[in-house]
Enzyme design. Structure first.
Site, PDB file in Angstrom:
ATOM      1  N   TRP A  41       0.864  -1.191   0.000  1.00 20.53           N
ATOM      2  CA  TRP A  41       0.000   0.000   0.000  1.00 20.53           C
ATOM      3  C   TRP A  41       0.896   1.235   0.000  1.00 20.53           C
ATOM      4  O   TRP A  41       1.835   1.313   0.792  1.00 20.53           O
ATOM      5  CB  TRP A  41      -0.881  -0.043   1.264  1.00 20.53           C
ATOM      6  CG  TRP A  41      -1.855   1.066   1.419  1.00 20.53           C
ATOM      7  CD1 TRP A  41      -2.715   1.543   0.483  1.00 20.53           C
ATOM      8  CD2 TRP A  41      -2.082   1.834   2.607  1.00 20.53           C
ATOM      9  NE1 TRP A  41      -3.489   2.553   1.024  1.00 20.53           N
ATOM     10  CE2 TRP A  41      -3.111   2.744   2.330  1.00 20.53           C
ATOM     11  CE3 TRP A  41      -1.528   1.826   3.896  1.00 20.53           C
ATOM     12  CZ2 TRP A  41      -3.594   3.649   3.279  1.00 20.53           C
ATOM     13  CZ3 TRP A  41      -2.016   2.718   4.833  1.00 20.53           C
ATOM     14  CH2 TRP A  41      -3.029   3.610   4.527  1.00 20.53           C
TER      15      TRP A  41
ATOM     16  N   ASP B 232      -0.901  -5.709   9.032  1.00 16.66           N
ATOM     17  CA  ASP B 232      -1.945  -4.771   8.637  1.00 16.66           C
ATOM     18  C   ASP B 232      -3.155  -5.620   8.256  1.00 16.66           C
ATOM     19  O   ASP B 232      -3.081  -6.429   7.333  1.00 16.66           O
ATOM     20  CB  ASP B 232      -1.458  -3.925   7.440  1.00 16.66           C
ATOM     21  CG  ASP B 232      -2.440  -2.817   7.097  1.00 16.66           C
ATOM     22  OD1 ASP B 232      -3.594  -2.875   7.545  1.00 16.66           O
ATOM     23  OD2 ASP B 232      -2.042  -1.891   6.362  1.00 16.66           O
TER      24      ASP B 232
ATOM     25  N   LYS C 285     -13.776  -0.853   6.115  1.00 10.59           N
ATOM     26  CA  LYS C 285     -14.355  -1.651   5.021  1.00 10.59           C
ATOM     27  C   LYS C 285     -15.325  -2.689   5.566  1.00 10.59           C
ATOM     28  O   LYS C 285     -16.396  -2.891   5.022  1.00 10.59           O
ATOM     29  CB  LYS C 285     -13.263  -2.360   4.220  1.00 10.59           C
ATOM     30  CG  LYS C 285     -11.854  -1.801   4.350  1.00 10.59           C
ATOM     31  CD  LYS C 285     -11.566  -0.675   3.408  1.00 10.59           C
ATOM     32  CE  LYS C 285     -10.183  -0.112   3.691  1.00 10.59           C
ATOM     33  NZ  LYS C 285      -9.742   0.884   2.766  1.00 10.59           N
TER      34      LYS C 285
HETATM   35  C1  LMR Z   1      -6.953   1.987  -0.541  1.00  8.28           C
HETATM   36  O1  LMR Z   1      -5.913   1.332  -0.529  1.00  8.28           O
HETATM   37  O2  LMR Z   1      -7.469   2.401  -1.588  1.00  8.28           O
HETATM   38  C2  LMR Z   1      -7.672   2.278   0.750  1.00  8.28           C
HETATM   39  O3  LMR Z   1      -6.993   1.688   1.815  1.00  8.28           O
HETATM   40  C3  LMR Z   1      -7.930   3.714   0.958  1.00  8.28           C
HETATM   41  C4  LMR Z   1      -6.699   4.493   1.271  1.00  8.28           C
HETATM   42  O4  LMR Z   1      -6.701   5.188   2.276  1.00  8.28           O
HETATM   43  O5  LMR Z   1      -5.717   4.433   0.516  1.00  8.28           O
END
Ligand code: LMR
Length: 398
Positions: free
Chosen positions: A130, A211, A246
């Site tokens: 992420w 996570d 979510k």
């Molecule tokens: C995502 O990965 O799209 C979500 O977790 C929202 C975010 O805050 O990035």
């Protein structure tokens, strides 16, 4: 005074979502942000959550400051959800949990804690991860490295390379792991792979940082907690940030938690104390409303049952979208294997599309996905999945 301030480059996910909102084209399709949309393209208000909120409001109580660490009923409910009420780590009091401002808030409190008390440690995140993980840990002053993870050739996992890298890390290295529903690839470890990984983490005295933002979207609520429970049972000390954004569709309520599984209750008390100090000097204490909704859903037996059913239906709808996307693409682009859409889990899949192809999809076809090629499968619905697949096929054909 502020001329020297560089302009914000924008966020690869949130800024893209803002661009989507501004796009005037009626046929546009939003597969950018990790939000669950229902088959009508709306963010659902879950019935269990609506009823829990009504119960919270009906109580009509005051709105005091919560304790720094958050509400006791919320924190207990989180521990039971993550580990099971009877898990030895919970019953022996060796888990320190704070209610956090989304799981992002929890991740950051944990990062600040590690930067303070594990000064020599560096962070290792999956390649890719992420986008915000790197920013958060670097923002806390930690150096961030990557370990091999996604195999672009197969759409699967580079498990042996991942293990080899982690085996070579110095003790007390911090290893960020996605407990389920890997963001952005949708590629998860199997249980057998977790069983191989856990001794590497334990014997190397590494500090896993899980996570868990998508619990319930992989194989089920209990199943998705497997890694957390297995690590706790193996006697590993680790961090876990979890989110209800979510799984309860309460994004803007900012409900999450950070738990640290410690060797014993004495160390858990020390850790909790310093996490509280970190919170106090950042935002003092978490908000009350959303956390009470979450705690009510988790602890009221009827609401809990409804929530599990609703979340199960969301998971099934995502799986149906995976199947449909795969079917249309396989028919339209023969010779290319799209099987990874069926094996990847959770909200996300890596499409394998290049940045240039992603840009063409957005500019020409109005299909928004993150420039890495990540799509949020939960943005697909029966009204747009065919159009998405047709647009992807057209762009792939060049
Ligand atoms: C995502 O990965 O799209 C979500 O977790 C929202 C975010 O805050 O990035």
């Amino acid at each position: 005074m502020f001329e020297h301030i560089p302009p914000f480059a924008g966020d690869p996910i949130l800024s893209l979502n803002e661009d989507f909102q501004k796009d005037p084209r009626p046929h546009k399709i939003n597969l950018s942000i990790g939000i669950y949309f229902d088959d009508a393209g709306r963010i659902p208000v879950m019935d269990s959550v609506r009823r829990a909120e009504a119960m919270v409001v009906a109580k009509g109580g005051p709105k005091p400051y919560l304790p720094i660490e958050g509400a006791a009923n919320f924190r207990t409910a989180v521990q039971h959800l993550l580990f099971g009420a009877g898990h030895e780590a919970v019953t022996s009091g060796r888990v320190a949990t704070i209610q956090s401002v989304g799981s992002s808030g929890g991740l950051k409190v944990g990062a600040d804690f590690l930067a303070t008390y594990f000064k020599g440690s560096q962070v290792w995140v999956s390649d890719p991860t992420w986008d915000n993980h790197r920013s958060m840990f670097e923002g806390a002053g930690l150096t961030v490295n990557t370990y091999p993870y996604y195999d672009a050739a197969t759409g699967g996992l580079k498990f042996e390379a991942m293990l080899a890298t982690l085996r070579g890390l110095p003790a007390k290295s911090i290893v960020l792991l996605h407990a389920c529903c890997h963001n952005p690839t949708g590629v998860d470890l199997t249980r057998a792979q977790w069983e191989q990984l856990i001794p590497v983490l334990r014997d190397g005295q590494l500090i896993p940082y899980l996570d868990l933002a998508y619990q319930g979207f992989g194989d089920g609520i209990e199943q998705d907690a497997y890694a957390a429970r297995a690590l706790a049972s193996a006697g590993v000390s680790f961090f876990i940030a979890n989110s209800f954004s979510k799984s309860m569709s309460v994004y803007g309520e900012r409900c999450g938690a950070l738990s640290v599984v410690c060797p014993n209750a004495h160390e858990a008390a020390l850790v909790l104390g310093q996490m509280k100090f970190t919170v106090r000097r950042n935002y003092s204490s978490p908000p009350i409303h959303g956390g009470q909704i979450v705690a009510t859903v988790l602890t009221d037996p009827g609401l809990r049952q409804s929530w599990e059913t609703e979340l199960g239906a969301m998971r099934e709808r995502i799986l149906a979208m995976r199947t449909q996307l795969h079917a249309v693409l396989a028919a339209k682009v023969p010779g290319r294997d799209f099987g990874y859409f069926l094996t990847q889990r959770g909200m996300f899949s890596y499409t394998g599309m290049t940045t240039a192809q992603v840009d063409t999809l957005r500019e020409v076809h109005g299909v928004y996905m993150v420039r890495s090629g990540r799509i949020c499968v939960a943005g697909l619905n029966s009204g747009n999945v065919e159009a998405t697949a047709v647009a992807m096929a057209a762009v792939l054909a060049g």
